[in-house]
Design a protein around this motif. Structure first.
Motif: not given
Length: 280
Positions: A105, A171-172, A167, A135, A132-133, A108, A188
């Motif tokens: 993942s 974002p987290s 997408d 969560r 990371s995306s 972010t 997030g």
């Protein structure tokens, strides 16, 4: 525009300014170095005063998505689209650690903060987090001189079933709370539209803060707005006339303030610009 850093065929994905001397604020002689992460997996250190690249490292096999310096500026932490986190030395050009805890993942957020010795029952002079995306947030205690890096906490935030197009989700994002020691804040895609404050000491979420997504930001300084017409707009908070900065020849996709708030880094596909902020 006070400077334009060397153009690369690869796209600059993330930027960070090297922190100034410890205990000096505002920094009278702001650091003249920035680090950038690129789509080819390279990390590049630039001199702002000489507008040239001083170091190039290749710690990642995938494009970079997040980058930061340690609080003393002696290490560079970089995160990739594949979820790996690398810790590299700008003095030697060597990668010291590669962590795969978030593998799979994109990273972010990477952020470092100073801590007192033996805080939270672990050794080390610095806390840092990776988000990371998916969560997930990992919190680490590190002593760079002793080559120690210990996992302090691991957070996974729940969410309802999301759309197939990930997408399109918010974002987290996570950051250490600037006004309360030992607390981090997370936003997030979740069960509700809220910011969650998590206590590292109590190992729990003490108070949720309900905010609309469009009104919430994790920065301590006014955030620039990115627009598709290659324009950078600085909107003072809570109110004030916006300031527009034009100079990119492509869509601006990333920006970062210098520690003093007097300069701004911005990146488009083909250029990294350094701005001197008027009235800062």
């Amino acid at each position: 525009v006070t400077g334009s850093l060397p153009i690369s065929l690869q796209s600059c994905q993330c930027l960070a300014w090297k922190p100034g001397p410890v205990g000096v604020w505002p920094c009278p002689g702001e650091s003249q170095h920035v680090v950038a992460g690129y789509s080819d997996g390279t990390v590049r250190v630039f001199s702002v005063s000489r507008t040239e690249m001083e170091l190039k490292m290749h710690p990642h096999a995938a494009a970079l998505t997040a980058i930061t310096y340690s609080t003393d500026g002696e290490m560079i932490l970089s995160g990739g689209k594949d979820g790996t986190v690398a810790i590299s030395s700008p003095r030697t050009g060597m990668t010291i650690h590669v962590l795969a805890d978030h593998k799979g993942s994109p990273i972010t957020v990477l952020q470092c903060t100073r801590k007192q010795y033996h805080d939270f029952g672990v050794e080390g002079g610095e806390l840092w987090l990776a988000t990371s995306s998916d969560r997930r947030v990992s919190v680490w205690a590190s002593d760079w001189l002793q080559d120690k890096c210990e996992l302090l906490d691991w957070l996974s935030f729940p969410a309802p079933a999301g759309p197939e197009d990930l997408d399109s989700l918010p974002p987290s994002l996570a950051a250490f709370c600037p006004w309360e020691h030992g607390v981090l804040v997370y936003v997030g895609f979740g069960m509700q539209r809220e910011a969650l404050f998590y206590s590292l000491r109590k190992k729990q979420v003490p108070v949720p803060c309900h905010r609309q997504w469009g009104q919430w930001g994790l920065a301590e300084l006014p955030e620039p707005l990115l627009s598709p017409d290659r324009l950078l707009r600085l909107q003072p908070c809570p109110a004030g006339a916006p300031q527009d900065y034009a100079g990119h020849d492509d869509t601006v996709h990333f920006c970062r303030f210098a520690p003093s708030g007097r300069r701004l880094l911005s990146a488009s596909h083909s250029a990294v610009l350094v701005w001197e902020l008027t009235g800062a």
